[in-house]
Design a protein around this motif. Structure first.
Motif, short mmCIF file in Angstrom:
data_model
loop_
_atom_site.label_atom_id
_atom_site.label_comp_id
_atom_site.label_asym_id
_atom_site.label_seq_id
_atom_site.Cartn_x
_atom_site.Cartn_y
_atom_site.Cartn_z
N PHE A 60 0.84 -1.19 0.00
CA PHE A 60 0.00 0.00 0.00
C PHE A 60 0.88 1.25 0.00
CE2 PHE A 60 -2.46 3.29 2.23
CZ PHE A 60 -3.57 3.35 1.40
N LYS A 61 1.91 1.26 0.84
CA LYS A 61 2.81 2.41 0.90
C LYS A 61 3.52 2.62 -0.44
CE LYS A 61 6.69 4.35 3.52
NZ LYS A 61 7.04 5.21 2.45
N THR A 62 3.93 1.55 -1.07
CA THR A 62 4.58 1.65 -2.39
C THR A 62 3.62 2.29 -3.40
OG1 THR A 62 5.94 -0.29 -1.94
CG2 THR A 62 5.66 0.33 -4.26
N MET A 63 2.38 1.85 -3.39
CA MET A 63 1.39 2.41 -4.32
C MET A 63 1.15 3.89 -4.04
SD MET A 63 -1.34 -0.75 -4.36
CE MET A 63 -2.40 -0.16 -5.67
N VAL A 64 1.03 4.26 -2.78
CA VAL A 64 0.79 5.66 -2.41
C VAL A 64 1.99 6.52 -2.77
CG1 VAL A 64 0.43 7.23 -0.46
CG2 VAL A 64 -0.93 5.15 -0.65
N ASP A 65 3.19 6.03 -2.51
CA ASP A 65 4.40 6.79 -2.86
C ASP A 65 4.47 7.04 -4.36
OD1 ASP A 65 5.10 6.83 -0.19
OD2 ASP A 65 6.65 5.28 -0.37
N GLU A 66 4.18 6.00 -5.14
CA GLU A 66 4.19 6.16 -6.60
C GLU A 66 3.13 7.17 -7.03
OE1 GLU A 66 3.31 3.60 -10.68
OE2 GLU A 66 3.44 2.54 -8.76
N TYR A 67 1.96 7.10 -6.43
CA TYR A 67 0.87 8.03 -6.74
C TYR A 67 1.31 9.47 -6.43
CZ TYR A 67 -3.45 10.62 -5.86
OH TYR A 67 -4.43 11.58 -5.85
N GLN A 68 1.85 9.69 -5.25
CA GLN A 68 2.26 11.04 -4.85
C GLN A 68 3.37 11.57 -5.75
OE1 GLN A 68 3.15 10.39 -0.70
NE2 GLN A 68 1.09 11.03 -0.07
N SER A 69 4.29 10.71 -6.11
CA SER A 69 5.40 11.11 -6.99
C SER A 69 4.87 11.56 -8.35
CB SER A 69 6.37 9.94 -7.14
OG SER A 69 7.38 10.26 -8.06
N LYS A 70 3.98 10.76 -8.93
CA LYS A 70 3.41 11.13 -10.23
C LYS A 70 2.58 12.40 -10.13
CE LYS A 70 3.47 6.88 -12.78
NZ LYS A 70 2.84 6.07 -13.78
N LEU A 71 1.82 12.53 -9.08
CA LEU A 71 0.97 13.70 -8.90
C LEU A 71 1.82 14.97 -8.80
CD1 LEU A 71 -1.98 14.54 -8.56
CD2 LEU A 71 -1.70 14.28 -6.10
N GLU A 72 2.90 14.90 -8.04
CA GLU A 72 3.81 16.05 -7.94
C GLU A 72 4.43 16.39 -9.29
OE1 GLU A 72 6.68 15.18 -4.89
OE2 GLU A 72 5.13 15.06 -3.34
N LYS A 73 4.88 15.36 -10.00
CA LYS A 73 5.48 15.58 -11.32
C LYS A 73 4.47 16.20 -12.27
CE LYS A 73 7.42 13.20 -15.28
NZ LYS A 73 7.59 11.95 -15.97
N TYR A 74 3.28 15.66 -12.31
CA TYR A 74 2.24 16.16 -13.22
C TYR A 74 1.84 17.58 -12.87
CZ TYR A 74 1.76 11.32 -14.84
OH TYR A 74 2.00 10.06 -15.36
#
Length: 166
Positions: A60-74
């Motif tokens: 779950f943490k891996t998925m959330v980290d990936e989500y946050q990273s993409k969201l920041e980049k976008y």
């Protein structure tokens, strides 16, 4: 008036006879929470559940980290890319949010099912031991003491633990 008196007399008779039956019954109590918590198999089951929970938490943490990273980049790049790409990215972020929510729900269901699968045989085993000890000692009723306000009668917890081998 006569009908009310008759009803009152019947109720009093029932109450008196019920209290006599209860007074004659042999009642003991056990602490099922203590029994369950001390079972070696329970400790092993809890360890399995904890490990499974850690696995789900890590994923779950891996998925959330990936989500946050993409969201920041976008968000950083939103003004420098095309409207079409921003739309595609927004959809991708929404899809990721849904996957994260679905994963959390699925993980919780699987964890609950695993807990039920592990605990049911242990509870059945404890119940069988309580019944065996209660019958062997001549008790008609064995009550779980965790909810009692007064437990002044015989406590079979130690005997049940012996029956279960610990």
């Amino acid at each position: 008036m006569m009908k009310q008196l008759k009803t009152l007399l019947i109720a009093a008779t029932l109450l008196f006879s019920t209290s006599q039956v209860i007074a004659q019954a042999k009642i003991a109590h056990v602490d099922t929470n203590e029994i369950m918590s001390k079972m070696p198999a329970m400790m092993e089951a809890q360890k399995q559940l904890d490990n499974l929970q850690k696995t789900y938490d890590k994923e779950f943490k891996t998925m959330v980290d990936e989500y946050q990273s993409k969201l920041e980049k976008y968000n950083r790049e939103a003004e420098t890319v095309t409207e079409q790409l921003n739309t595609e990215r927004a959809k991708e972020v929404q899809d990721m949010e849904k996957r994260i929510q679905d994963y959390r729900q699925t993980a919780q269901k699987e964890l609950n099912q695993k807990e039920e699968d592990l605990m049911k045989p242990l509870m059945d085993r404890a119940k069988a031991a309580i019944e065996k000890v209660g019958k062997a000692k001549g008790y008609q009723y064995v009550i779980n003491s965790t909810g009692l306000l007064l437990a002044d009668g015989p406590d079979l917890t130690t005997d049940v633990k012996k029956e279960l081998g610990f």
